[in-house]
Enzyme design. Structure first.
Site, PDB file in Angstrom:
ATOM      1  N   LYS A  28     -60.804  18.056  -9.153  1.00 56.40           N
ATOM      2  CA  LYS A  28     -60.458  18.018  -8.114  1.00 56.40           C
ATOM      3  C   LYS A  28     -58.776  19.348  -7.908  1.00 56.40           C
ATOM      4  O   LYS A  28     -58.264  20.008  -8.325  1.00 56.40           O
ATOM      5  CB  LYS A  28     -59.561  16.512  -7.135  1.00 56.40           C
ATOM      6  N   ASN A  29     -57.942  18.706  -9.234  1.00 51.08           N
ATOM      7  CA  ASN A  29     -56.753  19.222  -9.598  1.00 51.08           C
ATOM      8  C   ASN A  29     -56.756  20.157 -10.477  1.00 51.08           C
ATOM      9  O   ASN A  29     -55.764  20.877 -10.764  1.00 51.08           O
ATOM     10  CB  ASN A  29     -55.990  17.963 -10.844  1.00 51.08           C
ATOM     11  N   CYS A 124     -49.830  11.480  -2.705  1.00 49.61           N
ATOM     12  CA  CYS A 124     -50.013  10.571  -3.591  1.00 49.61           C
ATOM     13  C   CYS A 124     -48.327   9.562  -3.602  1.00 49.61           C
ATOM     14  O   CYS A 124     -47.323   9.877  -4.621  1.00 49.61           O
ATOM     15  CB  CYS A 124     -50.127   9.718  -4.109  1.00 49.61           C
ATOM     16  N   ARG A 129     -40.801  11.782  -7.016  1.00 48.18           N
ATOM     17  CA  ARG A 129     -41.853  12.675  -7.957  1.00 48.18           C
ATOM     18  C   ARG A 129     -40.649  14.039  -6.950  1.00 48.18           C
ATOM     19  O   ARG A 129     -41.214  14.812  -6.510  1.00 48.18           O
ATOM     20  CB  ARG A 129     -43.498  12.754  -6.616  1.00 48.18           C
ATOM     21  N   ASP A 313     -54.208   8.982 -14.215  1.00 44.38           N
ATOM     22  CA  ASP A 313     -55.135   8.716 -12.995  1.00 44.38           C
ATOM     23  C   ASP A 313     -56.230   7.629 -13.206  1.00 44.38           C
ATOM     24  O   ASP A 313     -57.158   7.521 -12.073  1.00 44.38           O
ATOM     25  CB  ASP A 313     -55.381  10.126 -12.793  1.00 44.38           C
ATOM     26  N   ARG A 405     -60.063  12.011  -0.262  1.00 38.13           N
ATOM     27  CA  ARG A 405     -59.421  13.401  -0.777  1.00 38.13           C
ATOM     28  C   ARG A 405     -59.668  13.731  -2.490  1.00 38.13           C
ATOM     29  O   ARG A 405     -60.021  14.614  -2.243  1.00 38.13           O
ATOM     30  CB  ARG A 405     -57.878  12.763  -0.468  1.00 38.13           C
TER      31      ARG A 405
END
Ligand code: EPZ
Length: 438
Positions: A28-29, A124, A129, A313, A405
């Site tokens: 995903k990232n 999230c 952040r 994560d 997601r």
């Protein structure tokens, strides 16, 4: 009915061991940085191993909004034609708020056009952040940054290579500065750079487009600007965190599962912790087998760190495993200010966890008990699923959109290895379920 809405939940009946194989999807990232990186060329890119997750769909819709043409030529192969992207387009709030990675449009548009205008990102919630390191990196490359309301704008007559020393290790800032620097004139050196596998994957993608990025995966990344970039075909790496999530699930539930399409090197810090907790881990070229007798794991001390340390994560997932360990374990979270919000949900299942600042003290219980819980964010949601797999009785997980997601076909993948889990659609009036599957 007034106030009613249709929601999806996961219903899990715990206690089943897991046996079989799980295939890991693209990272995903990595995908969320590589898809916007295609903006840097006026050509067509073909990106393989794209995960079928909602964050990727959102990122694709952002690219189409600014004028790219996209199509899936196979289930997981995305073609992006960026020739008609418009320079002076502001990416609106209702799109950027859906995910953190929308801020990569700043670096990509700045790198291509010398200007960018993007509403603040979402993502999230783990406390504050900031994106000060992104902004500082762009300014060092010669961009002027202004904010008006929720929109950040960057502009530069031309971008000039610079030395960028990151105050703290930041995956997003490292990748965003890379995007802005690949066509800047001269040499850019990013020091104290993030070393995550997806940072290396982005660098490899950019080099496939004709960029000159060296040192990705180390603390120092050197980028020599080039005049133009071209389209390419590129395959995204497997998802380190998805793989780690299934590794912990297997270790916690007991059984034997082989997790396929992985890069074991990316999973080392997770494997080490699982072995420490008494779980058998066998590494092969592109797969990992987890064998667990289902007995309570050993207690552990876990410290989350930037790569190659234990990934933040994976922190909530590991907390579930340790919530049924023999003895007291400790998890310290060094990356995010407030990433223990899921603990409240685990307590509803009988976990005994005390949080003091950035450290959680976990007193291992003999077992967890199923309960209605909710996903507070993507990885917390994955942790609730693991908790449901190992708990006695039924667990119902709400807010499953968070989970979807970042986890492709999680229900199908878990059922294929023997989990008793299903997705249900219910009509609810906020406080209670008024009808079953509709
Ligand atoms: C990326 O977020 C990931 N998201 C996160 O994964 C992951 O938790 C995080 O990296 C750390 O590995 C994506 O890649 C889309 P950071 P990012 O910049 O880039 C501070 C998931 O579950 N910081 O590395 O936002 C920041 O507050 C998600 O897939 C600044 O101070 O994380 C944090 O304390 C959740 N200023 C630390 O650095 C900045 O300008 C690391 O953040 C930027 C960051």
């Amino acid at each position: 009915m007034k106030g009613c809405r249709i929601v999806e939940k996961f219903v899990i009946h715990g206690g089943k061991q897991l046996h079989g194989e799980v295939n890991i999807s693209g990272a995903k990232n990595a995908a969320l940085a590589i898809i916007p990186a295609a903006v840097l060329c006026e050509d067509t890119c073909r990106i393989e191993n794209i995960p079928n997750i909602s964050d990727v769909k959102t990122m694709i819709s952002i690219l189409e909004y600014i004028g790219a043409r996209t199509r899936f030529i196979k289930r997981d192969v995305l073609e992006i034609d960026t020739k008609n992207i418009k320079a002076m387009v502001t990416v609106p709030d209702d799109m950027t708020q859906k995910l953190r990675a929308s801020y990569y449009l700043l670096g990509a548009m700045l790198g291509r056009f010398g200007c960018a205008s993007v509403a603040m990102p979402g993502g999230c919630f783990f406390g504050v952040r900031p994106i000060d390191q992104h902004v500082r990196g762009f300014e060092l490359l010669g961009a002027d940054i202004t904010t008006k309301g929720a929109v950040i704008s960057a502009s530069a007559a031309h971008l000039i290579g610079a030395s960028v020393y990151m105050d703290n290790v930041s995956v997003g800032a490292t990748m965003n500065v890379m995007l802005a620097a690949v066509k800047a004139s001269g040499l850019t050196v990013i020091e104290n750079a993030a070393k995550e596998p997806h940072v290396v994957d982005l660098a490899n993608f950019l080099n496939s487009m004709g960029a000159d990025v060296r040192g990705a995966g180390t603390d120092v990344i050197k980028i020599r600007g080039v005049r133009s970039l071209h389209g390419c075909t590129y395959s995204i790496i497997p998802d380190q965190i998805e793989a780690g999530t299934y590794m912990v699930a297997a270790g916690a539930a007991g059984g034997s599962i082989t997790i396929k399409n992985v890069i074991p090197k990316h999973l080392e810090s997770i494997s080490v912790k699982l072995i420490e907790s008494g779980i058998e881990v066998m590494e092969y070229d592109d797969s990992i087998t987890i064998i667990s007798d289902g007995k309570r794991p050993n207690k552990c001390i876990v410290k989350t760190m930037p790569h190659p340390g234990f990934p933040t994560d994976m922190q909530p997932q590991m907390a579930v495993l340790l919530s049924v360990a023999n003895g007291t374990s400790y998890i310290s979270e060094s990356v995010w200010d407030n990433r223990f919000m899921y603990v409240e949900q685990l307590r509803r299942m009988g976990a005994k966890i005390q949080v003091d600042g950035k450290t959680a003290t976990i007193e291992g219980m003999e077992y967890l008990v199923g309960a209605p819980v909710k996903a507070d964010d993507l990885r917390a949601g994955a942790a609730m699923v693991i908790a449901g797999l190992i708990a006695k009785g039924e667990t119902v997980v709400d807010n499953v959109h968070y989970i979807e997601r970042g986890y492709e076909n999680i229900i199908e993948k878990l059922i294929a290895v023997g989990a008793d889990i299903e997705r249900v659609t219910v009509l609810t009036d906020e406080d209670r379920i008024v009808a079953g599957a509709v």
